[in-house]
Write a protein that holds these residues in place. Structure first.
Motif, PDB file in Angstrom:
ATOM      1  N   GLU A   1      17.814 -96.971 -42.213  1.00  0.00           N
ATOM      2  CA  GLU A   1      17.387 -96.259 -40.785  1.00  0.00           C
ATOM      3  C   GLU A   1      15.979 -95.312 -41.017  1.00  0.00           C
ATOM      4  N   ALA A   2      15.408 -95.127 -42.241  1.00  0.00           N
ATOM      5  CA  ALA A   2      14.176 -94.566 -42.357  1.00  0.00           C
ATOM      6  C   ALA A   2      13.283 -95.675 -42.262  1.00  0.00           C
ATOM      7  N   SER A   3      13.398 -96.583 -42.986  1.00  0.00           N
ATOM      8  CA  SER A   3      12.504 -97.954 -42.973  1.00  0.00           C
ATOM      9  C   SER A   3      12.451 -98.317 -41.440  1.00  0.00           C
ATOM     10  N   VAL A   4      13.204 -98.439 -40.642  1.00  0.00           N
ATOM     11  CA  VAL A   4      13.238 -98.742 -39.155  1.00  0.00           C
ATOM     12  C   VAL A   4      12.105 -97.755 -38.359  1.00  0.00           C
ATOM     13  N   LYS A   5      12.668 -96.537 -38.658  1.00  0.00           N
ATOM     14  CA  LYS A   5      12.191 -95.536 -37.843  1.00  0.00           C
ATOM     15  C   LYS A   5      10.557 -95.420 -38.188  1.00  0.00           C
ATOM     16  N   LEU A   6      10.241 -95.374 -39.472  1.00  0.00           N
ATOM     17  CA  LEU A   6       8.842 -95.368 -40.256  1.00  0.00           C
ATOM     18  C   LEU A   6       8.058 -96.556 -39.460  1.00  0.00           C
ATOM     19  N   GLY A   7       8.647 -97.871 -39.573  1.00  0.00           N
ATOM     20  CA  GLY A   7       8.168 -98.940 -39.173  1.00  0.00           C
ATOM     21  C   GLY A   7       7.834 -98.826 -37.658  1.00  0.00           C
ATOM     22  N   ASN A   8       8.585 -98.331 -36.808  1.00  0.00           N
ATOM     23  CA  ASN A   8       8.297 -98.294 -35.570  1.00  0.00           C
ATOM     24  C   ASN A   8       7.202 -97.316 -34.989  1.00  0.00           C
ATOM     25  N   VAL A   9       6.953 -96.166 -36.033  1.00  0.00           N
ATOM     26  CA  VAL A   9       5.995 -95.326 -35.479  1.00  0.00           C
ATOM     27  C   VAL A   9       4.416 -95.936 -36.074  1.00  0.00           C
ATOM     28  N   GLY A  10       4.606 -96.979 -37.066  1.00  0.00           N
ATOM     29  CA  GLY A  10       3.188 -97.884 -37.534  1.00  0.00           C
ATOM     30  C   GLY A  10       3.003 -97.637 -38.827  1.00  0.00           C
ATOM     31  N   PHE A  11       4.007 -97.257 -39.644  1.00  0.00           N
ATOM     32  CA  PHE A  11       3.597 -97.364 -40.969  1.00  0.00           C
ATOM     33  C   PHE A  11       3.800 -98.836 -41.464  1.00  0.00           C
ATOM     34  N   SER A  12       3.093 -99.243 -42.469  1.00  0.00           N
ATOM     35  CA  SER A  12       3.273-100.664 -42.858  1.00  0.00           C
ATOM     36  C   SER A  12       4.522-100.762 -43.970  1.00  0.00           C
ATOM     37  N   ASP A  13       4.756-101.811 -44.218  1.00  0.00           N
ATOM     38  CA  ASP A  13       6.097-102.049 -45.146  1.00  0.00           C
ATOM     39  C   ASP A  13       5.661-101.493 -46.340  1.00  0.00           C
ATOM     40  N   LYS A  14       4.519-101.812 -46.975  1.00  0.00           N
ATOM     41  CA  LYS A  14       4.043-101.212 -48.254  1.00  0.00           C
ATOM     42  C   LYS A  14       3.952 -99.720 -48.226  1.00  0.00           C
TER      43      LYS A  14
END
Length: 94
Positions: free
Chosen positions: A47-60
């Motif tokens: 869930e954290a991966s999805v949320k941070l990705g939606n905000v604009g953080f890169s996968d790395k």
């Protein structure tokens, strides 16, 4: 002989300025990372991966923040997209 035209100094364009703004400063990057961690502190890694990705953080960046691999982040985001993503369109009658 023909004279060569003097090259004019190229003024920075709006696109160049935007690239500088996106890079940010190290202090702002740290603040963004800290806020990201605060928001997802009690969440599962998926869930954290999805949320941070939606905000604009890169996968790395996400992988470094939550302590998982980049592949895990990509897989978690793919699963979330597959699970709750777009539904197929119905074909229109001809």
């Amino acid at each position: 002989m023909a004279r060569k035209a003097a090259r004019k100094a190229r003024a920075p364009t709006a696109a160049d300025d935007g690239e500088q703004r996106q890079q940010g400063t190290p202090a702002l990057d740290r603040i963004a990372a800290l806020l990201g961690l605060y928001v997802v502190k009690d969440m599962e890694a998926d869930e954290a991966s999805v949320k941070l990705g939606n905000v604009g953080f890169s996968d790395k960046e996400i992988a470094a923040l939550i302590g998982v691999t980049v592949g895990y982040v990509r897989l978690a985001r793919f699963r979330a997209k597959k699970k709750g993503g777009r539904k197929p369109r119905k074909k229109k009658a001809a």
